[in-house]
Design a protein around this motif. Structure first.
Motif, PDB file in Angstrom:
ATOM      1  N   ALA A  59      -8.130   3.915  -2.439  1.00 56.18           N
ATOM      2  CA  ALA A  59      -7.339   2.709  -2.164  1.00 56.18           C
ATOM      3  C   ALA A  59      -7.913   1.856  -1.039  1.00 56.18           C
ATOM      4  O   ALA A  59      -7.757   0.629  -1.046  1.00 56.18           O
ATOM      5  N   ASP A  60      -8.580   2.480  -0.077  1.00 53.78           N
ATOM      6  CA  ASP A  60      -9.087   1.728   1.071  1.00 53.78           C
ATOM      7  C   ASP A  60     -10.566   1.378   0.953  1.00 53.78           C
ATOM      8  O   ASP A  60     -11.159   0.877   1.919  1.00 53.78           O
ATOM      9  N   PHE A  61     -11.160   1.626  -0.203  1.00 48.51           N
ATOM     10  CA  PHE A  61     -12.535   1.188  -0.419  1.00 48.51           C
ATOM     11  C   PHE A  61     -12.595  -0.342  -0.353  1.00 48.51           C
ATOM     12  O   PHE A  61     -11.664  -1.029  -0.783  1.00 48.51           O
TER      13      PHE A  61
ATOM     14  N   ARG B 193       0.838  -1.205   0.000  1.00 48.06           N
ATOM     15  CA  ARG B 193       0.000   0.000   0.000  1.00 48.06           C
ATOM     16  C   ARG B 193       0.870   1.251   0.000  1.00 48.06           C
ATOM     17  O   ARG B 193       0.616   2.197  -0.763  1.00 48.06           O
ATOM     18  N   ARG B 194       1.896   1.280   0.839  1.00 51.39           N
ATOM     19  CA  ARG B 194       2.763   2.456   0.927  1.00 51.39           C
ATOM     20  C   ARG B 194       3.491   2.717  -0.382  1.00 51.39           C
ATOM     21  O   ARG B 194       3.535   3.848  -0.871  1.00 51.39           O
ATOM     22  N   ARG B 195       4.051   1.681  -0.976  1.00 53.50           N
ATOM     23  CA  ARG B 195       4.802   1.877  -2.219  1.00 53.50           C
ATOM     24  C   ARG B 195       3.877   2.254  -3.374  1.00 53.50           C
ATOM     25  O   ARG B 195       4.238   3.065  -4.227  1.00 53.50           O
TER      26      ARG B 195
ATOM     27  N   GLN C 170       1.488   6.498  -6.870  1.00 50.06           N
ATOM     28  CA  GLN C 170       0.158   6.930  -7.323  1.00 50.06           C
ATOM     29  C   GLN C 170      -0.572   7.635  -6.174  1.00 50.06           C
ATOM     30  O   GLN C 170      -1.538   7.121  -5.619  1.00 50.06           O
ATOM     31  N   PRO C 171      -0.137   8.826  -5.772  1.00 50.02           N
ATOM     32  CA  PRO C 171      -0.733   9.471  -4.592  1.00 50.02           C
ATOM     33  C   PRO C 171      -2.233   9.758  -4.715  1.00 50.02           C
ATOM     34  O   PRO C 171      -2.944   9.741  -3.709  1.00 50.02           O
TER      35      PRO C 171
ATOM     36  N   GLU D  97      13.307   1.578   4.304  1.00 49.06           N
ATOM     37  CA  GLU D  97      12.943   2.514   3.234  1.00 49.06           C
ATOM     38  C   GLU D  97      12.090   3.674   3.728  1.00 49.06           C
ATOM     39  O   GLU D  97      12.380   4.838   3.429  1.00 49.06           O
ATOM     40  N   GLU D  98      11.036   3.391   4.463  1.00 46.51           N
ATOM     41  CA  GLU D  98      10.101   4.449   4.862  1.00 46.51           C
ATOM     42  C   GLU D  98      10.820   5.536   5.654  1.00 46.51           C
ATOM     43  O   GLU D  98      10.659   6.732   5.383  1.00 46.51           O
TER      44      GLU D  98
END
Length: 258
Positions: free
Chosen positions: A134-136, A120-122, A127-128, A180-181
């Motif tokens: 995304a959470d639908f 999800r993060r990547r 794709q901001p 990474e984050e």
């Protein structure tokens, strides 16, 4: 007098031996893509192509976010075999530009757990605007495992690639993903000048407020609005220390070239 028919000419194999240049081009096409044409197999057995937004996991595995209402989602659930065409194009004849077709196997990613959070993060880093949906409940992330690829680097430059030619080392990808984050947040907060230098000095992009959006063993992802850049590393990194050294060295090179 009779003459014998001419012997048929042997057809030259159009596939070139895979070299480091082909691997680098293929990785750049994959890591730089924001969208692609996904081909799935319909329930009637007929291929069906759809446009999908795209990101990559730490090792380079393609990631997509799709709705349960889309036909290609049902197709993937019924038959996970699929392919993905990445063709960024450019000026002039579209066939003169590099493109790659990936042979893939789709797998739905569970929302819970470390993998789901990373995917999800990547994906949202690339794709901001997808954060709006995304959470639908009817949307799911799929990882598209690479089985092979066909690379066309332009006229007369065709290559058959394996998954190993495209993907980062699994252990290195895991090591970089673990930090990474935090590294991305640190670079954007404290080293915006270095990121700007990467974009303008090494990648010859226009000046502006570039941000770092992702890191992996083979390179860094930069963005400015809808514009994305790929900064390939001259050699893969395998751990956090190697990544730090690489970012420092590239910043010095970028400032020197600017």
């Amino acid at each position: 007098m009779t003459t014998s028919p001419a012997a048929p000419q042997k057809r030259e194999d159009p596939i070139r031996p895979t070299d480091d240049g082909a691997r680098a081009l293929a990785k750049t096409l994959l890591r730089s893509a924001r969208s692609g044409s996904l081909a799935t197999l319909g329930r009637d057995g007929h291929p069906s192509a759809s446009l999908v937004s795209l990101a990559t996991d730490s090792d380079g595995t393609p990631l997509i976010l799709v709705s349960a209402l889309s036909s290609h989602t049902g197709n993937l659930e019924a038959d996970p075999r699929c392919s993905l065409l990445l063709a960024p194009g450019g000026k002039g004849d579209p066939l003169a530009h590099a493109r790659i077709t990936l042979k893939l196997q789709a797998r739905k990613v569970a929302r819970e757990g470390e993998e789901g959070a990373r995917v999800r993060r990547r994906f949202l880093a690339r794709q901001p605007k997808a954060a709006l949906y995304a959470d639908f409940g009817d949307f799911s992330f799929f990882a598209l495992s690479v089985a092979g690829a066909s690379l066309n680097g332009g006229f007369g430059r065709a290559y058959d690639l394996t998954a190993g030619d495209l993907l980062s080392d699994a252990a290195a990808a895991s090591a970089v993903a673990a930090m990474e984050e935090g590294a991305v947040e640190h670079m954007n907060a404290d080293h915006a000048d270095a990121i700007r230098a990467y974009a303008t000095g090494l990648l010859k992009a226009e000046d502006g407020e570039w941000e770092l959006t992702g890191l992996d063993p083979d390179g860094a992802d930069l963005a400015r609005g809808d514009r994305v850049l790929r900064l390939p590393f001259p050699a893969p990194v395998t751990d956090a220390a190697g990544l730090r050294r690489m970012l420092v060295e590239l910043a010095a090179q970028a400032r020197a070239s600017g």
